[in-house]
Design a protein around this motif. Structure first.
Motif, PDB file in Angstrom:
ATOM      1  N   ARG B 295       0.787  -1.088   0.077  1.00  0.00           N
ATOM      2  CA  ARG B 295       0.124   0.067   0.067  1.00  0.00           C
ATOM      3  C   ARG B 295       0.881   1.375   0.014  1.00  0.00           C
ATOM      4  N   GLU B 296       0.755   2.074  -0.834  1.00  0.00           N
ATOM      5  CA  GLU B 296       1.491   3.204  -0.797  1.00  0.00           C
ATOM      6  C   GLU B 296       0.648   4.450  -0.193  1.00  0.00           C
ATOM      7  N   VAL B 297       1.380   4.714   1.082  1.00  0.00           N
ATOM      8  CA  VAL B 297       0.801   5.799   1.760  1.00  0.00           C
ATOM      9  C   VAL B 297       1.479   7.171   1.410  1.00  0.00           C
ATOM     10  N   GLY B 298       0.596   7.813   0.615  1.00  0.00           N
ATOM     11  CA  GLY B 298       1.350   9.290   0.187  1.00  0.00           C
ATOM     12  C   GLY B 298       2.485   8.859  -0.690  1.00  0.00           C
ATOM     13  N   ARG B 299       3.360   9.885  -0.860  1.00  0.00           N
ATOM     14  CA  ARG B 299       4.221   9.760  -1.611  1.00  0.00           C
ATOM     15  C   ARG B 299       5.678   9.269  -0.949  1.00  0.00           C
ATOM     16  N   THR B 300       5.656   9.330   0.497  1.00  0.00           N
ATOM     17  CA  THR B 300       6.779   9.035   1.297  1.00  0.00           C
ATOM     18  C   THR B 300       6.727   7.731   1.873  1.00  0.00           C
ATOM     19  N   LYS B 301       5.730   7.160   1.921  1.00  0.00           N
ATOM     20  CA  LYS B 301       5.605   5.920   2.708  1.00  0.00           C
ATOM     21  C   LYS B 301       5.045   4.527   1.962  1.00  0.00           C
ATOM     22  N   LEU B 302       5.474   3.697   2.368  1.00  0.00           N
ATOM     23  CA  LEU B 302       4.957   2.533   1.797  1.00  0.00           C
ATOM     24  C   LEU B 302       4.745   1.272   2.825  1.00  0.00           C
ATOM     25  N   GLU B 303       3.429   0.815   2.761  1.00  0.00           N
ATOM     26  CA  GLU B 303       3.175  -0.414   3.641  1.00  0.00           C
ATOM     27  C   GLU B 303       3.331  -1.878   2.964  1.00  0.00           C
ATOM     28  N   VAL B 304       4.173  -2.541   3.368  1.00  0.00           N
ATOM     29  CA  VAL B 304       3.893  -3.896   2.774  1.00  0.00           C
ATOM     30  C   VAL B 304       3.768  -4.801   4.039  1.00  0.00           C
ATOM     31  N   LYS B 305       3.095  -6.029   3.426  1.00  0.00           N
ATOM     32  CA  LYS B 305       2.370  -6.984   4.588  1.00  0.00           C
ATOM     33  C   LYS B 305       2.609  -8.132   3.587  1.00  0.00           C
ATOM     34  N   VAL B 306       3.610  -9.214   3.797  1.00  0.00           N
ATOM     35  CA  VAL B 306       3.691 -10.378   3.385  1.00  0.00           C
ATOM     36  C   VAL B 306       3.180 -11.526   3.867  1.00  0.00           C
ATOM     37  N   ILE B 371       7.804   1.280   5.103  1.00  0.00           N
ATOM     38  CA  ILE B 371       9.162   1.638   4.479  1.00  0.00           C
ATOM     39  C   ILE B 371       8.946   3.279   4.165  1.00  0.00           C
ATOM     40  N   GLU B 372       9.860   3.825   4.865  1.00  0.00           N
ATOM     41  CA  GLU B 372      10.002   5.546   4.474  1.00  0.00           C
ATOM     42  C   GLU B 372      10.643   5.457   3.298  1.00  0.00           C
ATOM     43  N   LEU B 373      10.041   6.699   2.391  1.00  0.00           N
ATOM     44  CA  LEU B 373      10.820   7.113   1.188  1.00  0.00           C
ATOM     45  C   LEU B 373      11.211   8.466   1.355  1.00  0.00           C
ATOM     46  N   LEU B 374      12.252   8.477   0.480  1.00  0.00           N
ATOM     47  CA  LEU B 374      12.940   9.849   0.214  1.00  0.00           C
ATOM     48  C   LEU B 374      12.232  10.668  -0.817  1.00  0.00           C
ATOM     49  N   PRO B 375      11.426  11.515  -0.650  1.00  0.00           N
ATOM     50  CA  PRO B 375      10.934  12.296  -1.682  1.00  0.00           C
ATOM     51  C   PRO B 375      11.884  12.441  -2.886  1.00  0.00           C
ATOM     52  N   THR B 376      11.448  12.293  -4.063  1.00  0.00           N
ATOM     53  CA  THR B 376      12.504  12.199  -5.332  1.00  0.00           C
ATOM     54  C   THR B 376      11.415  13.196  -6.268  1.00  0.00           C
ATOM     55  N   ASN B 377      11.934  13.624  -7.302  1.00  0.00           N
ATOM     56  CA  ASN B 377      11.532  14.093  -8.379  1.00  0.00           C
ATOM     57  C   ASN B 377      11.559  13.187  -9.646  1.00  0.00           C
ATOM     58  N   ASP B 378      11.939  12.103  -9.277  1.00  0.00           N
ATOM     59  CA  ASP B 378      12.171  11.263 -10.469  1.00  0.00           C
ATOM     60  C   ASP B 378      10.604  10.646 -10.856  1.00  0.00           C
ATOM     61  N   LYS B 379      10.294  10.898 -11.966  1.00  0.00           N
ATOM     62  CA  LYS B 379       8.858  10.663 -12.452  1.00  0.00           C
ATOM     63  C   LYS B 379       8.751   8.980 -12.812  1.00  0.00           C
ATOM     64  N   LYS B 380       9.815   8.509 -12.807  1.00  0.00           N
ATOM     65  CA  LYS B 380       9.577   6.967 -13.117  1.00  0.00           C
ATOM     66  C   LYS B 380       8.938   6.417 -11.871  1.00  0.00           C
ATOM     67  N   LYS B 381       8.106   5.476 -12.102  1.00  0.00           N
ATOM     68  CA  LYS B 381       7.341   4.707 -10.965  1.00  0.00           C
ATOM     69  C   LYS B 381       8.354   3.598 -10.690  1.00  0.00           C
ATOM     70  N   TRP B 382       7.971   2.993  -9.401  1.00  0.00           N
ATOM     71  CA  TRP B 382       8.728   1.969  -8.954  1.00  0.00           C
ATOM     72  C   TRP B 382       8.311   0.589  -9.496  1.00  0.00           C
ATOM     73  N   ALA B 383       9.249  -0.082 -10.333  1.00  0.00           N
ATOM     74  CA  ALA B 383       8.811  -1.086 -11.188  1.00  0.00           C
ATOM     75  C   ALA B 383       8.163  -2.212 -10.535  1.00  0.00           C
ATOM     76  N   ARG B 384       8.228  -2.211  -8.953  1.00  0.00           N
ATOM     77  CA  ARG B 384       7.837  -3.302  -8.173  1.00  0.00           C
ATOM     78  C   ARG B 384       8.324  -4.693  -8.641  1.00  0.00           C
ATOM     79  N   PRO B 385       9.412  -5.141  -8.480  1.00  0.00           N
ATOM     80  CA  PRO B 385      10.080  -6.535  -8.909  1.00  0.00           C
ATOM     81  C   PRO B 385       9.182  -7.434  -7.898  1.00  0.00           C
ATOM     82  N   PRO B 386       9.209  -8.766  -8.345  1.00  0.00           N
ATOM     83  CA  PRO B 386       8.764  -9.596  -7.670  1.00  0.00           C
ATOM     84  C   PRO B 386       9.222  -9.969  -6.315  1.00  0.00           C
ATOM     85  N   ILE B 387       8.394 -10.550  -5.594  1.00  0.00           N
ATOM     86  CA  ILE B 387       8.906 -11.167  -4.007  1.00  0.00           C
ATOM     87  C   ILE B 387       9.482 -12.609  -4.633  1.00  0.00           C
TER      88      ILE B 387
END
Lengths: 957, 436
Positions: B295-306, B371-387
């Motif tokens: 789950r992407e919470v805003g632009r600087t945070k990611l919640e992952v549950k596996v 997961i805390e993320l650093l804000p970037t101006n990189d437009k490229k989306k995270w490609a989400r590689p497989p687990i």
């Protein structure tokens, strides 16, 4: 004890020390010394000086030492042939040794000593060994025959070794059979026509039996040999296939591939409706898939082969797409090959999966791989229409990543998608244009330019975009330059009003400032097209493009057939026939797939190539930038008139064309409502090649246009003429009905009562009535213009012809044409405007007052430099000088004086053109000689050619 | 055929150079070094053509083996030979390293002389080779005449992989079914692709020349037998049988017999060897199921549950479990909570690595990460590689079962019952990935 120490001795005087050690009495020391020698040899040191000392160690009962000495011998015997003979005795003796291992060692080494003098001594021992009781010796001797053949083929034949070798095919030991087969196959390769490997059903049977029993390597030799056999019929073919298929389960990939080769080849002979055929097809897939779990190097070989197999028999692997999905850890060469096969297997059924994969690949690290993946997406779009939309949106996503090489690659493939599906995805153009600045690779730039040119009418600022590329025109690669030239011409044809300057700029950049012949040629072609026939230009430049092929990079069918016969070998890895990389006689034989059984139904499709080997042209692939040029060159672009005699400098013609582009070409484009543009618009540069300039200067004047000649041209202007009876050529068709929506125009020119007339027959070959005729001329060399409107009073009904005579004057705008007497005409009727060009005989411009005073004639003749004199021959003219004179006078060529020298009549003649140019002539007529000689002198020598043509035409009619 | 064979160290120095054909000169040795070993770019192909000479190479640690030829050789054979060459060397002196090659160069030359004649591969089974090529010099001179002919007949014979006269006090057989299970699963739990590639590895310590017959629950065999024994039986056994897509065998297996009767019979080599390889794609038991929730919470945070679920008998234990959750490049910090095992964020690998030593079947475990993320101006989306996942389980995910392994040695006095047989199943993860 370690042997690595031998690698470390690098001190000086080493050879000397070794020599001493080799001659030592102690066995151990000797052995150590030989080891040192071999180590030195390995790292590339020259130890040949020790030859006699090493050979002295040969006589030993220590087998290890003996082997080392043999190793040394094999390396250096060639450089010391005389010394090598010393070793012969030992070999002969060893071949009699009770120990089979020693006998085999001797015979094996013997063959590796490539010294002619020695080979003779080896024949006897070899003969014995070929019949040795021990199979180990026999199998070694079999290979030795091949070795000996390589050194001295004649000797092997003379000694009858080949027959002995053939006998070994029936040996009881499978390994002997295998080696004999290998040796025979190799020897047969260098004797393409010999029937050495006499493969008949009996031998084949023996080979198939040995196949089950011999080592993996032996199986490969036998299978490779089997592949060269052509079964007599489909039944034999099937029975061989049945016995070969179990090999598909072998752990050794080479055995599997060689079996696949045999099966692929023999399958050609099986009727397709046979059950067994289907079974066999099914059996081939799993082992091919299994090859992909082998080590990467083998996977690579397998993939290269699968690439061939998929092209030949796509049905085998059509359901196996998933196994070609790239794994993260695959080496790059495996990844690239897998991608290739994925594209080949892509179909509507699996396209979704394939696309998902390709998208993943496009985010990988390796640039080559990513590019290929992006390209693959484009190929999918072209191959599977249903997927095109998804492909395009995937590509757009990729463009959004802004990764430079991804964007560029995506644009290149989008260009192909546009070609395949015109008018479907143009909405993305805007996105593409955003990335214009980031394109730095020629291919991407060219693709982008192509897109802009192709869709110029939909891109508002197309001219700006193209102009921005034009700035650095000369720094671009040829590919981009060519594309830019074409694109701007396209743009011009679509939006003529706003882009004149641009097109003029690019044409002059391409033709004048470029050293590249291709670019200049294309520039000229466009230039001429636009100047002579803008409609044709439209037809050529904006022509419907041929469909692009779905499949790409297909191997040409005959080559594919040959490569199928080489499955598993280097040829199949390189995708090149062996002759391309093998020297000498080996591999020059071209292998062929056998013909099919019965009605030839096993040939997949007509273009897969028949056994006859018709070399079809390879299917069209996604075209590169060069193809438009190709299209153009296929058209007949010969200049409209065929001139005899010295051809006018073509470059000047081009220059003229440039001029015209701005005048007539544009006029015609805009239809009849536009007035011819003012003379001064194009006047200056083109006029530079005016009449006054001597011919030699023409090409130069083209490169650096000057306006100097302009005045001369006008100075010459003026003049009217009279009497009738002038020559008029018969009518010819100027405008065929096909080109003018049913209107056919044929016509001629005549000078009647001092008035030039254009006499035309208008024929309506269309279904509807034609009315509202009007005519207009383009500017031309002599300022010809209609003196009045075209008088077609009644409508022309279908199938009706009417005759029209249009009086002309010579006061119209002037522009030099190429050829000089070329006239471009636009005819309008209620249907459309049509353009054609025709040539008028210059004689109709000869005015009636063209008779010069004798004195003036003499003076003028002297005055005109001799450079301006041109001589022509008129052949097969049987008139007397007087008859000729009177006939010429009818066309306003006046005889001023006649002289007879040595039975040769010399007629001095003058004529004047409507624009005041005087032409002086000397006509020599010799009685009994049908060939006249005309010498023409004129201040404007360009007209000489036309005048001469008139002479000829008048005299012969 | 192969014109020359060279072994180089990582610097490109020649350790072994054996030329078989006249068309390969000394300059070939240098050509390969310059163009391949010292090439600036990464190797793009295992086959290289330099000045009309083709080079095939394989690398073992940092040793290069290269075969050179000027002819249209069987490329697959050359590579198979190079691998074989490596196997033979390993069997003689262990790891292929510069030191070992240098220490054994005389032996290597001897081997090369024996297994490659004029560029044609000859018998290269170590079992046979070891009877007459040894590290301690040549044995054969001490052999009696009888022994000599025995050697030669073995080297050239039908059973080149086994020598005669082997004797063991205890006849033993070890049979390992080693499988690697590969999976690609969609985030919704749909199997995108799955296959098992398996190997049957044997260690046989048997006296004499035993004839072996190996049987497994191959669907084709079972169905065939079922036809004879009635339909009910077929249905019953059909459940346990597996469909094998393809298999390949060691050269000791009689392929024609397999082709006609689908029975696997052979005279085994002595010691360890790979009897067969196979591949299956149907009815694979997937030992683990991975359920990702990102789950992407805003632009600087990611919640992952596996959540991982073990899907096999509860009495069995899986080992060496490792789950690798990729994290974005701009991760600045990770907070982890896991119920079992140990989890760590490894910044250098851009992943959360969660390790569990053991886990029984029919269990479930989960990890949550913020997961805390650093804000970037990189437009490229995270490609989400497989687990991805690694594990080892004590069963064969393909469902393969060894039904029998019979040993017959008519000449010696031991029977099938006297042979001690050990069978072991190990299932490992191959590429086991779940997209998230």
């Amino acid at each position: 004890m370690t042997d690595s120490k031998y690698f470390t001795t690098t001190k000086k005087g080493e050879i000397f020390e070794l020599k001493a050690e080799l001659n030592s009495d102690k066995k151990e020391k000797k052995k150590e010394a030989v080891k040192k020698v071999i180590a030195s040899m390995t790292v590339g040191k020259d130890v040949s000086a020790l030859f006699p000392d090493v050979v002295n160690c040969m006589q030993t009962d220590n087998l290890e030492l003996k082997k080392l000495v043999y190793l040394y011998l094999m390396n250096y015997a060639k450089s010391q042939p005389d010394m090598a003979i010393m070793a012969v005795n030992t070999f002969v003796k060893d071949c009699e040794d009770p120990n089979p291992l020693i006998r085999a060692l001797a015979v094996r080494t013997m063959g590796c000593i490539r010294v002619d003098k020695i080979t003779e001594y080896l024949c006897e021992p070899l003969r014995k060994c070929l019949k040795d009781e021990d199979p180990y010796v026999r199998k070694t001797a079999a290979v030795c025959v091949a070795k000996l053949h390589d050194i001295n083929a004649q000797l092997v034949e003379d000694q009858g070794f080949l027959d002995t070798l053939k006998d070994l095919i029936s040996d009881s030991n499978p390994m002997v059979v295998a080696n004999a087969v290998a040796a025979l196959s190799e020897i047969a390769e260098s004797h393409p026509n010999s029937n050495l490997l006499d493969l008949n059903p009996q031998t084949i049977n023996k080979l198939l039996t040995a196949l089950n029993e011999c080592t993996e390597w032996g199986q490969i030799f036998i299978l490779d040999c089997l592949a060269n056999y052509t079964p007599r019929d489909d039944r034999e073919s099937q029975s061989i296939c049945e016995r070969v298929t179990p090999r598909l389960s072998h752990a050794n990939s080479a055995v599997v591939l060689s079996a696949v080769k045999v099966l692929m080849k023999f399958m050609e002979m099986l009727p397709k409706d046979l059950d067994y055929y289907g079974t066999l097809l099914k059996k081939l897939a799993p082992p091919l898939v299994t090859l992909l779990s082998a080590e990467p190097e083998l996977q690579y070989v397998a993939l290269r082969n699968i690439n061939l197999i998929v092209q030949r028999r796509p049905e085998i692997l059509k359901h196996e797409m998933k196994v070609f999905f790239v794994k993260y850890n695959d080496p790059i060469y495996v990844k690239l090959e897998k991608l290739d096969i994925m594209i080949r297997l892509a179909s509507q059924a699996n396209i979704a999966q394939v696309l998902a994969e390709l998208k993943e690949y496009a985010t990988e690290v390796d640039v080559d791989f990513v590019r290929k993946a992006v390209r693959a997406i484009g190929r999918c779009a072209i191959k599977v229409e249903q997927s095109a939309e998804r492909c395009v949106s995937t590509l757009l996503d990729l463009i959004q990543t802004k990764v430079n090489y991804v964007v560029q690659e995506a644009i290149v493939v989008i260009k192909d998608i546009f070609r395949k599906y015109p008018n479907k995805y143009e909405s993305v153009i805007a996105t593409l244009c955003e990335n214009l600045d980031s394109l730095d690779e020629p291919e991407a730039r060219a693709a982008m330019i192509w897109i802009v040119g192709e869709y110029a009418e939909r891109i508002d600022n197309a001219d700006e975009l193209l102009e921005s590329f034009l700035e650095g025109f000369h720094d671009e690669s040829t590919q981009v330059q060519l594309q830019l030239l074409t694109a701007i011409v396209k743009l011009f044809l679509k939006k003529p009003t706003e882009t004149q300057e641009l097109v003029q700029q690019v044409l002059s950049l391409a033709t004048q400032d470029s050293d590249n012949p291709d670019l200049r040629d294309r520039g000229y072609i466009y230039w001429r097209l636009l100047s002579t026939d803008p409609v044709a230009a439209k037809e050529v430049v904006l022509a419907e493009k041929p469909l692009i092929s779905e499949e790409t990079d297909l191997i040409e069918p005959t080559l594919l057939e040959e490569l199928i016969c080489h499955i598993g070998t280097l040829a199949s890895v390189y995708h090149k026939p062996p002759s391309a990389f093998v020297e000498g006689s080996r591999g020059v034989q071209h292998k062929r797939l056998p013909g099919s059984a019965g009605s030839g139904e096993s040939v997949e499709s007509p273009d897969t190539g028949s056994a006859a080997g018709v070399s079809d042209a390879p299917p069209a692939v996604i075209p590169s930038q060069g193809d438009l040029l190709g299209d153009l060159l296929n058209l007949d672009l010969a200049p409209p008139a065929t001139t005899t005699g010295p051809p006018p400098p073509t470059s000047s013609g081009m220059q003229m064309g440039a001029m015209d582009l701005l005048g007539g070409g544009l006029d015609s484009l805009m239809g009849d409502e536009s007035e011819p543009l003012g003379g001064d618009l194009g006047g200056s540069p083109a006029m530079g090649a005016g009449f006054g300039a001597p011919p030699a200067a023409m090409p130069a004047s083209f490169n650096a246009p000057v306006s100097g000649g302009l005045d001369d041209l006008f100075d010459l202007g003026g003049g009217v003429g009279m009497p009738s009876g002038a020559y008029s050529p018969p009518k010819s068709i100027w405008l065929p009905a096909m080109k003018a929506k049913g209107l056919e125009i044929s016509g001629t020119f005549a000078r009647r009562a001092g008035v030039v007339q254009m006499e035309m027959t208008l024929t309506n070959k269309a279904m509807s009535v034609m009315t509202d005729f009007a005519i207009q001329f383009n500017r031309n060399s002599f300022g010809l213009a209609p003196a009045g409107p075209l008088q077609v009073l009644t409508p022309v009904s279908p199938n009706q012809s009417i005759e029209v005579a249009l009086p002309l004057n010579t006061v119209g705008p002037v522009m030099k044409m190429e050829p000089l007497n070329n006239l471009q005409v636009a005819v309008k009727n209620n249907i459309d405007v049509f353009y054609f060009s025709c040539q008028y005989p210059i004689s109709m411009l000869f005015v009636e007052d063209g008779k010069m005073e004798r004195q003036v004639f003499l003076a003028t003749w002297k005055d005109i430099p001799n450079d301006n004199e041109s001589q022509f021959q008129i052949k097969d003219c049987h008139l007397s000088s007087d008859a000729a004179s009177s006939k010429l006078q009818g066309s306003n060529i006046f005889t001023i004086a006649k002289r007879t020298v040595d039975g040769q009549d010399m007629l001095y003649q003058s004529t004047k053109l409507t624009n005041g140019i005087w032409v002086l002539a000397e006509l020599r007529v010799q009685a009994g000689n049908p060939n006249y000689t005309v010498s023409l002198k004129c201040r404007a020598p360009e007209v000489a050619q036309c005048v001469f043509q008139s002479y000829e035409a008048v005299l012969k009619n | 055929m192969i014109g020359g064979l060279f072994i180089y160290n990582h610097k490109g120095e020649v350790l072994i150079s054996r030329v078989y054909r006249d068309d390969i000169g000394r300059n070939a040795v240098d050509a390969f070094r310059v163009n391949v070993i010292h090439a600036r770019q990464q190797v793009r192909s295992p086959v290289t053509n330099i000045a009309r000479t083709s080079f095939f190479h394989v690398k073992r640690s940092n040793i290069w083996l290269a075969a050179a030829t000027k002819q249209n050789v069987n490329a697959a054979m050359v590579f198979e030979f190079l691998y074989k060459m490596c196997d033979v060397m390993t069997a003689y002196f262990g790891k292929i390293s510069e030191e070992n090659v240098k220490n054994n160069f005389v032996l290597i030359y001897e081997l090369l002389d024996e297994i490659l004649d004029f560029g044609y591969p000859q018998n290269s089974e170590t079992g046979a080779l070891k009877t007459f090529i040894t590290q301690q010099g040549i044995k054969s001179q001490h052999h009696s005449k009888e022994e000599q002919s025995q050697i030669t007949s073995q080297v050239t014979g039908q059973i080149g992989w086994r020598r005669e006269g082997i004797k063991y006090r205890r006849n033993e057989l070890f049979l390992d079914v080693l499988e690697s299970v590969n999976l690609l699963m969609s985030p919704q739990g749909q199997v995108l692709s799955a296959h098992v590639s398996g190997r049957v590895v044997m260690k046989s310590y048997l006296s004499g020349m035993p004839e072996c017959k190996f049987g497994m629950n191959d669907k084709i065999v079972i169905d065939k037998q079922g036809k004879g024994g009635g339909s009910e039986d077929a249905a019953k056994s059909g459940k346990q049988s597996i469909a094998i897509d393809d298999c390949t065998f060691h050269q000791c297996v009689r392929l024609s017999k397999f082709d006609s009767e689908r029975s696997i019979s052979f005279i085994p080599p002595d010691g360890e060897y790979e009897l067969m390889r196979y591949r299956t794609t149907k009815d694979i038991i997937l030992p683990f199921r991975v359920i990702p929730l990102v789950r992407e919470v805003g632009r600087t945070k990611l919640e992952v549950k596996v959540v991982i679920k073990s899907n096999f008998k509860s009495s069995l234990l899986a080992q060496k479990i490792e789950v690798r959750v990729p994290t974005p490049l701009n991760t600045s910090g990770v907070q982890l909570i896991c119920m079992k095992g140990k989890a760590k964020y490894k910044a250098s690998e851009n992943a959360i690595v969660w390790k569990i030593k053991r886990m029984a079947g029919m269990k479930e475990s989960q990890i949550s990460a913020e997961i805390e993320l650093l804000p970037t101006n990189d437009k490229k989306k995270w490609a989400r590689p497989p687990i991805s996942m690694n594990f080892e389980v004590p069963f064969a995910p393909s469902g393969l079962k060894v039904r029998y392994l019979k040993v017959f040695e008519p000449k010696l006095n031991y029977s099938d019952h006297d042979v001690i047989k050990w069978v072991r199943y190990i299932g490992r993860s191959g590429i086991y990935e779940t997209r998230c």
